[in-house]
Design a protein around this motif. Structure first.
Motif, PDB file in Angstrom:
ATOM      1  N   ALA A 166       0.832  -1.201   0.000  1.00  0.00           N
ATOM      2  CA  ALA A 166       0.000   0.000   0.000  1.00  0.00           C
ATOM      3  C   ALA A 166       0.867   1.251   0.000  1.00  0.00           C
ATOM      4  O   ALA A 166       0.555   2.244  -0.663  1.00  0.00           O
ATOM      5  N   ALA A 167       1.983   1.217   0.744  1.00  0.00           N
ATOM      6  CA  ALA A 167       2.909   2.356   0.769  1.00  0.00           C
ATOM      7  C   ALA A 167       3.553   2.564  -0.594  1.00  0.00           C
ATOM      8  O   ALA A 167       3.714   3.698  -1.057  1.00  0.00           O
ATOM      9  N   VAL A 168       3.924   1.460  -1.264  1.00  0.00           N
ATOM     10  CA  VAL A 168       4.527   1.564  -2.595  1.00  0.00           C
ATOM     11  C   VAL A 168       3.532   2.165  -3.585  1.00  0.00           C
ATOM     12  O   VAL A 168       3.886   3.023  -4.406  1.00  0.00           O
ATOM     13  N   LEU A 169       2.284   1.731  -3.525  1.00  0.00           N
ATOM     14  CA  LEU A 169       1.255   2.279  -4.417  1.00  0.00           C
ATOM     15  C   LEU A 169       1.040   3.766  -4.153  1.00  0.00           C
ATOM     16  O   LEU A 169       0.822   4.546  -5.082  1.00  0.00           O
ATOM     17  N   TYR A 170       1.095   4.171  -2.886  1.00  0.00           N
ATOM     18  CA  TYR A 170       0.969   5.596  -2.560  1.00  0.00           C
ATOM     19  C   TYR A 170       2.114   6.403  -3.159  1.00  0.00           C
ATOM     20  O   TYR A 170       1.900   7.457  -3.766  1.00  0.00           O
ATOM     21  N   LEU A 171       3.351   5.914  -2.997  1.00  0.00           N
ATOM     22  CA  LEU A 171       4.511   6.629  -3.522  1.00  0.00           C
ATOM     23  C   LEU A 171       4.471   6.715  -5.041  1.00  0.00           C
ATOM     24  O   LEU A 171       5.019   7.653  -5.632  1.00  0.00           O
ATOM     25  N   ASP A 172       3.825   5.756  -5.677  1.00  0.00           N
ATOM     26  CA  ASP A 172       3.726   5.769  -7.140  1.00  0.00           C
ATOM     27  C   ASP A 172       2.745   6.820  -7.623  1.00  0.00           C
ATOM     28  O   ASP A 172       2.761   7.185  -8.797  1.00  0.00           O
ATOM     29  N   ARG A 173       1.893   7.311  -6.726  1.00  0.00           N
ATOM     30  CA  ARG A 173       0.909   8.332  -7.093  1.00  0.00           C
ATOM     31  C   ARG A 173       1.419   9.712  -6.711  1.00  0.00           C
ATOM     32  O   ARG A 173       0.719  10.501  -6.069  1.00  0.00           O
ATOM     33  N   ALA A 174       2.641  10.044  -7.098  1.00  0.00           N
ATOM     34  CA  ALA A 174       3.253  11.312  -6.667  1.00  0.00           C
ATOM     35  C   ALA A 174       2.408  12.511  -7.062  1.00  0.00           C
ATOM     36  O   ALA A 174       2.181  13.430  -6.276  1.00  0.00           O
ATOM     37  N   SER A 175       1.922  12.537  -8.310  1.00  0.00           N
ATOM     38  CA  SER A 175       1.173  13.701  -8.773  1.00  0.00           C
ATOM     39  C   SER A 175      -0.184  13.812  -8.099  1.00  0.00           C
ATOM     40  O   SER A 175      -0.738  14.901  -7.993  1.00  0.00           O
ATOM     41  N   GLY A 176      -0.711  12.683  -7.652  1.00  0.00           N
ATOM     42  CA  GLY A 176      -2.028  12.714  -7.022  1.00  0.00           C
ATOM     43  C   GLY A 176      -1.988  12.480  -5.539  1.00  0.00           C
ATOM     44  O   GLY A 176      -2.976  12.053  -4.945  1.00  0.00           O
ATOM     45  N   SER A 177      -0.846  12.748  -4.926  1.00  0.00           N
ATOM     46  CA  SER A 177      -0.697  12.479  -3.496  1.00  0.00           C
ATOM     47  C   SER A 177      -1.397  13.514  -2.630  1.00  0.00           C
ATOM     48  O   SER A 177      -1.612  13.283  -1.443  1.00  0.00           O
ATOM     49  N   GLY A 178      -1.732  14.677  -3.200  1.00  0.00           N
ATOM     50  CA  GLY A 178      -2.380  15.722  -2.416  1.00  0.00           C
ATOM     51  C   GLY A 178      -1.416  16.568  -1.611  1.00  0.00           C
ATOM     52  O   GLY A 178      -1.847  17.449  -0.855  1.00  0.00           O
ATOM     53  N   LEU A 179      -0.108  16.322  -1.751  1.00  0.00           N
ATOM     54  CA  LEU A 179       0.886  17.094  -0.998  1.00  0.00           C
ATOM     55  C   LEU A 179       1.197  18.408  -1.702  1.00  0.00           C
ATOM     56  O   LEU A 179       1.034  18.533  -2.917  1.00  0.00           O
ATOM     57  N   ARG A 180       1.673  19.379  -0.938  1.00  0.00           N
ATOM     58  CA  ARG A 180       2.028  20.678  -1.505  1.00  0.00           C
ATOM     59  C   ARG A 180       3.371  20.597  -2.228  1.00  0.00           C
ATOM     60  O   ARG A 180       4.240  19.828  -1.834  1.00  0.00           O
ATOM     61  N   PRO A 181       3.550  21.397  -3.287  1.00  0.00           N
ATOM     62  CA  PRO A 181       4.829  21.371  -4.011  1.00  0.00           C
ATOM     63  C   PRO A 181       5.918  22.105  -3.232  1.00  0.00           C
ATOM     64  O   PRO A 181       5.649  23.082  -2.533  1.00  0.00           O
ATOM     65  N   LEU A 182       7.142  21.621  -3.363  1.00  0.00           N
ATOM     66  CA  LEU A 182       8.298  22.237  -2.702  1.00  0.00           C
ATOM     67  C   LEU A 182       9.354  22.556  -3.752  1.00  0.00           C
ATOM     68  O   LEU A 182       9.819  21.674  -4.468  1.00  0.00           O
ATOM     69  N   ASN A 183       9.720  23.844  -3.843  1.00  0.00           N
ATOM     70  CA  ASN A 183      10.753  24.265  -4.802  1.00  0.00           C
ATOM     71  C   ASN A 183      12.154  24.255  -4.216  1.00  0.00           C
ATOM     72  O   ASN A 183      13.132  24.285  -4.955  1.00  0.00           O
ATOM     73  N   GLY A 184      12.270  24.248  -2.894  1.00  0.00           N
ATOM     74  CA  GLY A 184      13.588  24.242  -2.286  1.00  0.00           C
ATOM     75  C   GLY A 184      13.546  24.776  -0.867  1.00  0.00           C
ATOM     76  O   GLY A 184      12.461  24.975  -0.289  1.00  0.00           O
ATOM     77  N   ILE A 185      14.724  25.006  -0.291  1.00  0.00           N
ATOM     78  CA  ILE A 185      14.867  25.525   1.073  1.00  0.00           C
ATOM     79  C   ILE A 185      15.656  26.823   1.014  1.00  0.00           C
ATOM     80  O   ILE A 185      16.704  26.888   0.359  1.00  0.00           O
ATOM     81  N   ALA A 186      15.144  27.862   1.653  1.00  0.00           N
ATOM     82  CA  ALA A 186      15.759  29.192   1.587  1.00  0.00           C
ATOM     83  C   ALA A 186      16.092  29.700   2.983  1.00  0.00           C
ATOM     84  O   ALA A 186      15.407  29.376   3.955  1.00  0.00           O
ATOM     85  N   SER A 187      17.163  30.511   3.070  1.00  0.00           N
ATOM     86  CA  SER A 187      17.559  31.125   4.342  1.00  0.00           C
ATOM     87  C   SER A 187      17.723  32.630   4.203  1.00  0.00           C
ATOM     88  O   SER A 187      18.447  33.249   4.974  1.00  0.00           O
ATOM     89  N   SER A 188      17.065  33.213   3.227  1.00  0.00           N
ATOM     90  CA  SER A 188      17.141  34.656   3.016  1.00  0.00           C
ATOM     91  C   SER A 188      15.744  35.194   2.756  1.00  0.00           C
ATOM     92  O   SER A 188      14.827  34.429   2.434  1.00  0.00           O
ATOM     93  N   PRO A 189      15.540  36.492   2.905  1.00  0.00           N
ATOM     94  CA  PRO A 189      14.229  37.074   2.612  1.00  0.00           C
ATOM     95  C   PRO A 189      13.807  36.761   1.175  1.00  0.00           C
ATOM     96  O   PRO A 189      14.639  36.665   0.276  1.00  0.00           O
ATOM     97  N   LEU A 190      12.518  36.599   0.985  1.00  0.00           N
ATOM     98  CA  LEU A 190      11.986  36.243  -0.329  1.00  0.00           C
ATOM     99  C   LEU A 190      11.536  37.507  -1.053  1.00  0.00           C
ATOM    100  O   LEU A 190      10.785  38.318  -0.498  1.00  0.00           O
ATOM    101  N   LEU A 191      12.001  37.679  -2.261  1.00  0.00           N
ATOM    102  CA  LEU A 191      11.672  38.847  -3.066  1.00  0.00           C
ATOM    103  C   LEU A 191      10.629  38.472  -4.101  1.00  0.00           C
ATOM    104  O   LEU A 191      10.791  37.495  -4.840  1.00  0.00           O
ATOM    105  N   HIS A 192       9.574  39.240  -4.151  1.00  0.00           N
ATOM    106  CA  HIS A 192       8.502  38.984  -5.101  1.00  0.00           C
ATOM    107  C   HIS A 192       8.669  39.861  -6.333  1.00  0.00           C
ATOM    108  O   HIS A 192       9.447  40.825  -6.343  1.00  0.00           O
ATOM    109  N   GLU A 193       7.932  39.529  -7.368  1.00  0.00           N
ATOM    110  CA  GLU A 193       8.060  40.228  -8.642  1.00  0.00           C
ATOM    111  C   GLU A 193       7.757  41.720  -8.519  1.00  0.00           C
ATOM    112  O   GLU A 193       8.296  42.537  -9.262  1.00  0.00           O
ATOM    113  N   ASP A 194       6.859  42.083  -7.608  1.00  0.00           N
ATOM    114  CA  ASP A 194       6.496  43.495  -7.469  1.00  0.00           C
ATOM    115  C   ASP A 194       7.454  44.264  -6.560  1.00  0.00           C
ATOM    116  O   ASP A 194       7.220  45.428  -6.241  1.00  0.00           O
TER     117      ASP A 194
END
Length: 307
Positions: free
Chosen positions: A181-209
């Motif tokens: 069951a765990a293997v089947l869950y891991l195979d459903r990465a796109s449908g896992s319902g988890l939030r996307p993670l782009n990386g880990i940051a240690s500095s203030p975040l600058l937005h486009e505006d």
């Protein structure tokens, strides 16, 4: 005993001893059946063809009964699984999670619902877990393993399945979440319902505006996990002089980068050239030293170094 009747209607007029032999033969594998059928037919004084037909009919009946049993069990178990309100929490506050052995993909989907709200689980080329690394003294994102899925589910829920007792009654029994069951869950990465993670940051975040964000933990806007972000103080409306001073400090910080198009000089006591910050910059191909840096970016960078 009428062997013709037995051969024609399966087991209608057979003796109990013959019926027991048919049931035993029906439970054998095809290879074992072929080894035993002639000997059993001879001991029962039955034609081999009659015995074969009786066993075939018994297997067909058993298969139908098993299918009906599985369908009834699945319907009953799903009904119970959907009604978690009747499942009393244990001493750790966990309620049950039904494990359908006949439909583990559905169980894997339920696992996804359980883990979707775990705050440190995300999707980054597959499910990952953000944990503190003592050696690095910081957070790291590691791929979620089968064992990690099992542990994560058992932290929040208590898996159970139906078990048939000796009397034939179905009873609930707690169990460990199957690895499959765990293997089947891991195979459903796109449908896992988890939030996307782009990386880990240690500095203030600058937005486009040009706005800045100082936060800890997950930032939904940038999809970054933030850690130890320094507090910054910048003017609400930076002036040109503020930007110039910030830009000068940036250039001074990176003056040892020997850009090919920069004016260089050798400082006293040093044997290598550095960028001459007293002269106008060239292209200096670095994001942090390039001339088009905005006022807010320059002010943010300078505040970070001061912090």
């Amino acid at each position: 005993m009428s062997t013709n009747a037995g051969a024609s209607n399966g087991a209608g007029s057979w003796t109990p001893h013959a019926l027991a032999a048919v049931a035993w033969l029906a439970g054998l594998s095809d290879e074992e059946f072929e080894l035993q059928v002639r000997q059993v037919a001879s001991s029962l004084n039955l034609p081999v063809l009659s015995l074969r037909n009786a066993v075939k009919a018994r297997r067909k009946r058993d298969s139908a009964e098993h299918a009906n049993y599985e369908a009834a069990e699945r319907a009953r178990s799903r009904s119970s699984a959907e009604d978690d309100s009747t499942d009393s929490p244990d001493d750790r506050g966990r309620v049950g999670l039904f494990v359908d052995g006949a439909d583990l993909p559905t169980t894997a989907m339920e696992v996804g619902k359980v883990l979707a709200d775990v705050p440190n689980l995300f999707v980054r080329d597959g499910p990952v877990r953000v944990d503190w690394d003592v050696a690095l003294n910081g957070f790291v994102a590691e791929p979620l393993t089968v064992a990690g899925v099992v542990n994560g589910v058992h932290d929040l829920r208590r898996p159970w399945h139906y078990r048939k007792s000796r009397s034939g009654k179905l009873t609930r029994a707690y169990t460990t979440l199957p690895d499959r069951a765990a293997v089947l869950y891991l195979d459903r990465a796109s449908g896992s319902g988890l939030r996307p993670l782009n990386g880990i940051a240690s500095s203030p975040l600058l937005h486009e505006d040009g706005t800045m964000r100082v936060t800890e933990g997950y930032d939904p806007a940038t999809r970054l996990w933030c850690q130890r972000v320094p507090e910054i103080v910048v003017p609400a409306r930076p002036t040109q002089d503020d930007a110039a001073r910030a830009f000068l400090m940036l250039r001074h910080h990176f003056r040892t980068f020997a850009f090919a198009d920069a004016f260089l000089r050798t400082e006293q006591g040093q044997s290598f050239p550095v960028v001459d910050t007293g002269r106008p910059p060239g292209d200096e191909p670095s994001r942090v030293c390039r001339r088009p840096m905005s006022l807010s970016q320059a002010a943010t960078a300078i505040s970070c170094w001061r912090a």
